[in-house]
Scaffold this motif. Sequence first.
Motif, PDB file in Angstrom:
ATOM      1  N   SER A 189      44.051  40.356  40.136  1.00 35.27           N
ATOM      2  CA  SER A 189      43.397  41.014  40.619  1.00 35.27           C
ATOM      3  C   SER A 189      42.907  40.258  41.207  1.00 35.27           C
ATOM      4  O   SER A 189      43.056  40.404  42.473  1.00 35.27           O
ATOM      5  CB  SER A 189      42.613  42.169  39.311  1.00 35.27           C
ATOM      6  OG  SER A 189      41.902  41.156  38.546  1.00 35.27           O
ATOM      7  N   PHE A 190      42.545  38.463  41.055  1.00 40.07           N
ATOM      8  CA  PHE A 190      41.664  37.214  41.309  1.00 40.07           C
ATOM      9  C   PHE A 190      42.274  36.910  42.533  1.00 40.07           C
ATOM     10  O   PHE A 190      41.760  37.273  43.271  1.00 40.07           O
ATOM     11  CB  PHE A 190      41.917  36.335  40.781  1.00 40.07           C
ATOM     12  CG  PHE A 190      41.216  35.290  40.983  1.00 40.07           C
ATOM     13  CD1 PHE A 190      39.882  35.450  41.466  1.00 40.07           C
ATOM     14  CD2 PHE A 190      41.624  34.300  41.412  1.00 40.07           C
ATOM     15  CE1 PHE A 190      39.251  34.599  41.688  1.00 40.07           C
ATOM     16  CE2 PHE A 190      41.371  33.419  42.017  1.00 40.07           C
ATOM     17  CZ  PHE A 190      39.761  33.518  42.142  1.00 40.07           C
ATOM     18  N   GLU A 191      44.193  36.933  42.442  1.00 37.20           N
ATOM     19  CA  GLU A 191      44.775  36.673  43.274  1.00 37.20           C
ATOM     20  C   GLU A 191      44.315  37.338  44.496  1.00 37.20           C
ATOM     21  O   GLU A 191      45.257  37.348  45.789  1.00 37.20           O
ATOM     22  CB  GLU A 191      46.656  36.574  43.327  1.00 37.20           C
ATOM     23  CG  GLU A 191      46.409  34.823  41.939  1.00 37.20           C
ATOM     24  CD  GLU A 191      47.961  35.152  41.717  1.00 37.20           C
ATOM     25  OE1 GLU A 191      48.867  36.161  41.966  1.00 37.20           O
ATOM     26  OE2 GLU A 191      47.604  33.928  40.824  1.00 37.20           O
ATOM     27  N   GLY A 192      44.989  39.378  44.235  1.00 33.90           N
ATOM     28  CA  GLY A 192      44.462  39.862  45.021  1.00 33.90           C
ATOM     29  C   GLY A 192      44.154  40.484  45.981  1.00 33.90           C
ATOM     30  O   GLY A 192      43.540  41.816  46.617  1.00 33.90           O
ATOM     31  N   GLY A 193      42.221  39.902  45.310  1.00 36.32           N
ATOM     32  CA  GLY A 193      40.974  40.107  46.034  1.00 36.32           C
ATOM     33  C   GLY A 193      40.710  41.262  45.461  1.00 36.32           C
ATOM     34  O   GLY A 193      40.062  42.019  46.383  1.00 36.32           O
ATOM     35  N   THR A 194      41.235  41.882  44.479  1.00 40.76           N
ATOM     36  CA  THR A 194      40.014  42.798  44.184  1.00 40.76           C
ATOM     37  C   THR A 194      39.639  43.530  42.549  1.00 40.76           C
ATOM     38  O   THR A 194      40.162  41.683  42.333  1.00 40.76           O
ATOM     39  CB  THR A 194      41.449  44.139  44.450  1.00 40.76           C
ATOM     40  OG1 THR A 194      40.911  45.870  43.616  1.00 40.76           O
ATOM     41  CG2 THR A 194      42.546  43.554  42.979  1.00 40.76           C
ATOM     42  N   LEU A 195      39.038  43.523  41.827  1.00 40.36           N
ATOM     43  CA  LEU A 195      38.601  44.051  40.709  1.00 40.36           C
ATOM     44  C   LEU A 195      39.228  44.988  39.556  1.00 40.36           C
ATOM     45  O   LEU A 195      40.141  45.469  39.889  1.00 40.36           O
ATOM     46  CB  LEU A 195      36.681  44.242  41.637  1.00 40.36           C
ATOM     47  CG  LEU A 195      36.285  44.932  39.654  1.00 40.36           C
ATOM     48  CD1 LEU A 195      35.439  43.739  39.217  1.00 40.36           C
ATOM     49  CD2 LEU A 195      34.715  45.990  39.951  1.00 40.36           C
TER      50      LEU A 195
END
Length: 151
Positions: A89-95
């Motif tokens: 989620s961090f790598e994908g820029g999401t929560l």
Amino acid sequence: MLGKPNADFSLSGLKTALRLEAEKIAPISDQDVRDLCASFQQAVVDVVADRLRAGLKLFRERCGNPTALVAAGGVAANGALRKVLHRLSFEGGTLLVAPPAALCTDNGAMIAWAGAERLALGLVDTLDTPPHARWPLSDLVARPAPARKAV
């Protein structure tokens, strides 16, 4: 399954491979059990991470950037899976949205509660009622929740 362009996955082959390996080395020691369990968990984490990356890529192509990644149920209590979900989620820029691990339980309790609610409404199925493995949400009719009786 690793590296395939779609997001489909199944763990049935992995479970079979684990069973066959256990049968091959039987009788298994306590250390064998620990090793097999650790290997199985890592393989599951690897597959879930790979399939999730593929799924997020497909989602972005079709719908744009996701706003959240949601994990729930018993699987969300697994520390190794939670760690990879946080990373992805961090790598994908999401929560990542997930309840605290202590509140992540097996779906069996949810299914039992749904059954109790149906029974309270007088909805009873026979044992020959076919399952709905892929029940489209569009087929469900929204209706207000029944009033609860005071206890």
